[in-house]
Design an enzyme around this catalytic site. Sequence first.
Site, PDB file in Angstrom:
ATOM      1  N   LYS A  17       0.828  -1.206   0.000  1.00  0.00           N
ATOM      2  CA  LYS A  17       0.000   0.000   0.000  1.00  0.00           C
ATOM      3  C   LYS A  17       0.868   1.265   0.000  1.00  0.00           C
ATOM      4  O   LYS A  17       2.089   1.193   0.207  1.00  0.00           O
ATOM      5  CB  LYS A  17      -0.919  -0.022   1.214  1.00  0.00           C
ATOM      6  CG  LYS A  17      -1.900  -1.195   1.209  1.00  0.00           C
ATOM      7  CD  LYS A  17      -2.731  -1.185   2.473  1.00  0.00           C
ATOM      8  CE  LYS A  17      -3.664  -2.356   2.566  1.00  0.00           C
ATOM      9  NZ  LYS A  17      -4.466  -2.324   3.806  1.00  0.00           N
ATOM     10  N   TYR A  57     -12.355  -2.932  -3.202  1.00  0.00           N
ATOM     11  CA  TYR A  57     -12.957  -2.878  -1.868  1.00  0.00           C
ATOM     12  C   TYR A  57     -14.485  -2.984  -1.905  1.00  0.00           C
ATOM     13  O   TYR A  57     -15.155  -2.689  -0.914  1.00  0.00           O
ATOM     14  CB  TYR A  57     -12.545  -1.587  -1.154  1.00  0.00           C
ATOM     15  CG  TYR A  57     -11.096  -1.574  -0.720  1.00  0.00           C
ATOM     16  CD1 TYR A  57     -10.607  -2.540   0.151  1.00  0.00           C
ATOM     17  CD2 TYR A  57     -10.231  -0.590  -1.170  1.00  0.00           C
ATOM     18  CE1 TYR A  57      -9.277  -2.536   0.560  1.00  0.00           C
ATOM     19  CE2 TYR A  57      -8.898  -0.562  -0.754  1.00  0.00           C
ATOM     20  CZ  TYR A  57      -8.436  -1.541   0.102  1.00  0.00           C
ATOM     21  OH  TYR A  57      -7.115  -1.524   0.503  1.00  0.00           O
ATOM     22  N   ASN A 120      -1.485  -0.148   7.459  1.00  0.00           N
ATOM     23  CA  ASN A 120      -0.984  -1.492   7.771  1.00  0.00           C
ATOM     24  C   ASN A 120      -0.148  -2.127   6.661  1.00  0.00           C
ATOM     25  O   ASN A 120      -0.055  -3.336   6.555  1.00  0.00           O
ATOM     26  CB  ASN A 120      -2.123  -2.409   8.239  1.00  0.00           C
ATOM     27  CG  ASN A 120      -3.152  -2.676   7.163  1.00  0.00           C
ATOM     28  OD1 ASN A 120      -2.981  -2.304   6.000  1.00  0.00           O
ATOM     29  ND2 ASN A 120      -4.230  -3.333   7.558  1.00  0.00           N
ATOM     30  N   HIS A 123      -1.674  -5.487   1.566  1.00  0.00           N
ATOM     31  CA  HIS A 123      -2.916  -6.253   1.408  1.00  0.00           C
ATOM     32  C   HIS A 123      -2.547  -7.621   0.863  1.00  0.00           C
ATOM     33  O   HIS A 123      -1.665  -7.746   0.017  1.00  0.00           O
ATOM     34  CB  HIS A 123      -3.858  -5.566   0.413  1.00  0.00           C
ATOM     35  CG  HIS A 123      -4.964  -6.476  -0.038  1.00  0.00           C
ATOM     36  ND1 HIS A 123      -6.102  -6.674   0.706  1.00  0.00           N
ATOM     37  CD2 HIS A 123      -5.063  -7.280  -1.128  1.00  0.00           C
ATOM     38  CE1 HIS A 123      -6.870  -7.553   0.080  1.00  0.00           C
ATOM     39  NE2 HIS A 123      -6.262  -7.928  -1.035  1.00  0.00           N
ATOM     40  N   GLU A 134      -9.074 -11.158  -7.252  1.00  0.00           N
ATOM     41  CA  GLU A 134      -8.161 -10.013  -7.176  1.00  0.00           C
ATOM     42  C   GLU A 134      -7.083 -10.079  -8.247  1.00  0.00           C
ATOM     43  O   GLU A 134      -6.748  -9.052  -8.848  1.00  0.00           O
ATOM     44  CB  GLU A 134      -7.562  -9.920  -5.773  1.00  0.00           C
ATOM     45  CG  GLU A 134      -8.606  -9.532  -4.752  1.00  0.00           C
ATOM     46  CD  GLU A 134      -8.115  -9.522  -3.319  1.00  0.00           C
ATOM     47  OE1 GLU A 134      -8.829  -8.951  -2.473  1.00  0.00           O
ATOM     48  OE2 GLU A 134      -7.031 -10.084  -3.023  1.00  0.00           O
TER      49      GLU A 134
END
Length: 157
Positions: A17, A57, A120, A123, A134
Amino acid sequence: MTTQRNIAVERTFLAIKPDGVQRSLVGEIIRRFEAKGFTLVGMKFMKVSRELAEQHYGVHRERPFFQGLVEFITSGPVVAMVWEGDGVIASARKMIGATNPLTAEPGTIRGDYGVNIGRNIIHGSDAPETAQQEVSLWFKEEELASWEPSLTPWIKE
């Protein structure tokens, strides 16, 4: 799923990310997956469009944090990747650690580098069905390079 040396091999989607890219963790994260023996079959350094972010998402569309997820993933470049290997989906999830870095085990990517749940680092697909969705959302089939590293016989029977 592909076959390498007559063994069913999984593919998973991982994305470093914007916080992981900005903090210069790309090389360290890739190193961990290479050292584990997984094979990188696709990678893009890219700015995520709002449309792609909303599709990615989409399962969270009705949740109050949906817009925050979209805003963050589109806020800077990401490194989108497809990794291949025996049990790569479950293993990658263990290597990544708990979603909340405050509860992630030391030695995991989030446990070692994460600061809070909104930042975080990475992913990773959570199941075979999600991985397939994905991978196909982020990559065209011709963008993936199936190959067998020369080290494979030293890693697998």
